[in-house]
Design an enzyme around this catalytic site. Structure first.
Site, PDB file in Angstrom:
ATOM      1  N   PRO A  13       0.832  -1.207   0.000  1.00  0.00           N
ATOM      2  CA  PRO A  13       0.000   0.000   0.000  1.00  0.00           C
ATOM      3  C   PRO A  13       0.863   1.251   0.000  1.00  0.00           C
ATOM      4  O   PRO A  13       1.851   1.340   0.720  1.00  0.00           O
ATOM      5  CB  PRO A  13      -0.786  -0.123   1.314  1.00  0.00           C
ATOM      6  CG  PRO A  13       0.077  -0.977   2.192  1.00  0.00           C
ATOM      7  CD  PRO A  13       0.750  -1.941   1.273  1.00  0.00           C
ATOM      8  N   ALA A  15       0.193   5.554  -0.064  1.00  0.00           N
ATOM      9  CA  ALA A  15      -0.755   6.662  -0.066  1.00  0.00           C
ATOM     10  C   ALA A  15      -0.596   7.493  -1.340  1.00  0.00           C
ATOM     11  O   ALA A  15       0.515   7.844  -1.733  1.00  0.00           O
ATOM     12  CB  ALA A  15      -0.542   7.543   1.164  1.00  0.00           C
ATOM     13  N   CYS A 101       3.468   3.730   8.601  1.00  0.00           N
ATOM     14  CA  CYS A 101       3.599   4.956   7.821  1.00  0.00           C
ATOM     15  C   CYS A 101       4.524   5.941   8.534  1.00  0.00           C
ATOM     16  O   CYS A 101       4.309   6.269   9.703  1.00  0.00           O
ATOM     17  CB  CYS A 101       2.238   5.599   7.597  1.00  0.00           C
ATOM     18  SG  CYS A 101       2.348   7.154   6.659  1.00  0.00           S
ATOM     19  N   LYS A 140       0.840  -4.139   8.934  1.00  0.00           N
ATOM     20  CA  LYS A 140       2.076  -3.736   8.269  1.00  0.00           C
ATOM     21  C   LYS A 140       2.797  -2.739   9.156  1.00  0.00           C
ATOM     22  O   LYS A 140       2.196  -1.771   9.632  1.00  0.00           O
ATOM     23  CB  LYS A 140       1.787  -3.124   6.896  1.00  0.00           C
ATOM     24  CG  LYS A 140       3.044  -2.879   6.059  1.00  0.00           C
ATOM     25  CD  LYS A 140       2.691  -2.430   4.651  1.00  0.00           C
ATOM     26  CE  LYS A 140       3.928  -2.388   3.746  1.00  0.00           C
ATOM     27  NZ  LYS A 140       4.958  -1.461   4.204  1.00  0.00           N
ATOM     28  N   ASN A 201       9.336  -6.462   3.245  1.00  0.00           N
ATOM     29  CA  ASN A 201       9.101  -5.285   2.415  1.00  0.00           C
ATOM     30  C   ASN A 201      10.321  -4.370   2.496  1.00  0.00           C
ATOM     31  O   ASN A 201      10.943  -4.253   3.546  1.00  0.00           O
ATOM     32  CB  ASN A 201       7.841  -4.560   2.918  1.00  0.00           C
ATOM     33  CG  ASN A 201       7.545  -3.265   2.186  1.00  0.00           C
ATOM     34  OD1 ASN A 201       7.217  -2.265   2.813  1.00  0.00           O
ATOM     35  ND2 ASN A 201       7.649  -3.258   0.864  1.00  0.00           N
ATOM     36  N   GLY A 202      10.636  -3.755   1.361  1.00  0.00           N
ATOM     37  CA  GLY A 202      11.746  -2.810   1.331  1.00  0.00           C
ATOM     38  C   GLY A 202      12.793  -3.194   0.304  1.00  0.00           C
ATOM     39  O   GLY A 202      13.398  -4.259   0.400  1.00  0.00           O
ATOM     40  N   ASP A 203      12.972  -2.341  -0.705  1.00  0.00           N
ATOM     41  CA  ASP A 203      14.035  -2.496  -1.693  1.00  0.00           C
ATOM     42  C   ASP A 203      13.887  -3.711  -2.597  1.00  0.00           C
ATOM     43  O   ASP A 203      14.879  -4.239  -3.112  1.00  0.00           O
ATOM     44  CB  ASP A 203      15.412  -2.537  -1.018  1.00  0.00           C
ATOM     45  CG  ASP A 203      15.729  -1.277  -0.230  1.00  0.00           C
ATOM     46  OD1 ASP A 203      15.032  -0.264  -0.444  1.00  0.00           O
ATOM     47  OD2 ASP A 203      16.652  -1.297   0.595  1.00  0.00           O
ATOM     48  N   ARG A 226       7.552   1.069  -4.129  1.00  0.00           N
ATOM     49  CA  ARG A 226       7.899   2.130  -5.083  1.00  0.00           C
ATOM     50  C   ARG A 226       8.400   1.602  -6.424  1.00  0.00           C
ATOM     51  O   ARG A 226       8.163   2.219  -7.465  1.00  0.00           O
ATOM     52  CB  ARG A 226       8.954   3.043  -4.447  1.00  0.00           C
ATOM     53  CG  ARG A 226       8.437   3.868  -3.274  1.00  0.00           C
ATOM     54  CD  ARG A 226       9.579   4.539  -2.502  1.00  0.00           C
ATOM     55  NE  ARG A 226      10.409   3.553  -1.812  1.00  0.00           N
ATOM     56  CZ  ARG A 226      11.628   3.797  -1.348  1.00  0.00           C
ATOM     57  NH1 ARG A 226      12.179   4.978  -1.556  1.00  0.00           N
ATOM     58  NH2 ARG A 226      12.302   2.853  -0.709  1.00  0.00           N
TER      59      ARG A 226
END
Length: 325
Positions: A13, A15, A101, A140, A201-203, A226
């Site tokens: 997710p 935003a 977040c 998360k 999650n991440g990279d 991303r």
């Protein structure tokens, strides 16, 4: 979450990013799960009926079968009420709780990753959501708020105790924002101490990084954030690589056709002015690295209509159809 023969490859997710047009494109390219943009519990409960913001946030396309609605908030009562209201929409397959977040506006209100500073409150929030929905509930989060509050394990243990379906951990602290690199060893240490599935999650930016992160963390799956912007084919590439298959190249024509499809959907969904304005942040990713893109990037960032965007992208297409991603 239903059992998968391959590790779950999911759209994280984001935003302002993961609206239904992006989610559907990622599903079509192999994402096995996606999550809505963040929905504020207090905002939802205070919004007037028919509020445009929440109507759009809670919109789901007919092709979506496994999408979660992500809620955020710090008040267990409001989170419970929001969970019940979203459940009654009969649109979502599960509910996800945002405890990661890092945005200043969210954190300053004690929400998102600020809950890592208060594990007891985080537990009560999870409990409130879990007891007010029949849907699967997930959470998360990040490793910690900062180096002095590495409480992701505590949240994982709470989620496990409450019977949540899984926990997704971004391998950075809130203090790090998106700087540095994700700490996969830290995720692995947490995963070893939990029986609840852990999603990393991440990279995750390529099939190679996905393979390495799964091996390093032992996670049940991955969330891609991303790196999926302007590149929904990343899900297909990761799954092909996992299955030992050649990774399919993406042509410039595919990029432009997909960007224009997303722009069309966003216009239909949000109106031309808002839809095209929001599409600008996606289109730059679609044409990143394409020869000739620099010359039209500024014009693309000023477009206000679909016709303007289509004209510029078709000019780029005409200049170099042989390029592949």
């Amino acid at each position: 979450m239903e059992k998968q023969t391959l590790p779950v490859v999911s759209l994280a997710p984001m935003a302002g990013i993961t609206d239904w047009p992006m989610r559907v494109l990622c599903y079509r390219m192999g994402a096995q799960y996606a999550c809505s943009e963040m929905v504020s519990a207090i905002g939802l409960m205070c919004a007037k009926p028919g509020n445009d913001v929440y109507r759009r946030l809670l919109a789901v396309h007919p092709e979506e079968k496994g999408t979660a609605c992500q809620l955020f908030g710090k008040d267990p009562v409001l989170m419970a009420e929001a969970a019940q209201r979203v459940t009654e929409l009969n649109r979502f397959a599960s509910l996800d709780i945002n405890m990661g977040c890092p945005a200043r506006k969210v954190v300053s209100s004690g929400e998102g990753s600020a809950l890592l500073l208060n594990p007891d409150l985080a537990f009560r929030v999870m409990e409130a959501v879990k007891t007010h929905t029949h849907l699967p509930v997930t959470v998360k989060t990040r490793l910690g708020y900062d180096d002095a509050s590495m409480n992701a394990l505590l949240l994982g243990q709470a989620a496990q105790q409450l019977g949540l379906s899984w926990i997704c951990i971004h391998g950075r602290t809130r203090q790090q924002q998106y700087s540095g690199t994700a700490d996969y060893e830290a995720i692995a240490r947490i995963r070893e101490k939990l029986t609840i599935p852990v999603i990393a999650n991440g990279d995750v930016t390529s099939p190679e990084s996905a393979r390495r992160i799964l091996a390093q963390t032992g996670a049940a799956g991955l969330m891609i954030g991303r790196a999926a912007m302007g590149n929904p084919w990343l899900f297909r590439a990761v799954r092909q690589d996992m299955a030992g298959q050649p990774v399919t190249a993406v042509t410039l024509t595919e990029r432009i056709d997909t960007a224009l499809l997303q722009a069309q959907w966003m216009m239909d969904y949000k109106g031309e002015r808002l839809g095209i304005m929001e599409m600008r942040k996606h289109v730059g990713h679609y044409i990143g690295g394409v020869r000739g893109a620099t010359a039209i990037r500024r014009e693309l960032n000023l477009t206000t209509t679909l016709d303007q965007m289509r004209l510029l992208l078709n000019q780029l297409r005409a200049a170099g159809e042989e390029q592949t991603l």
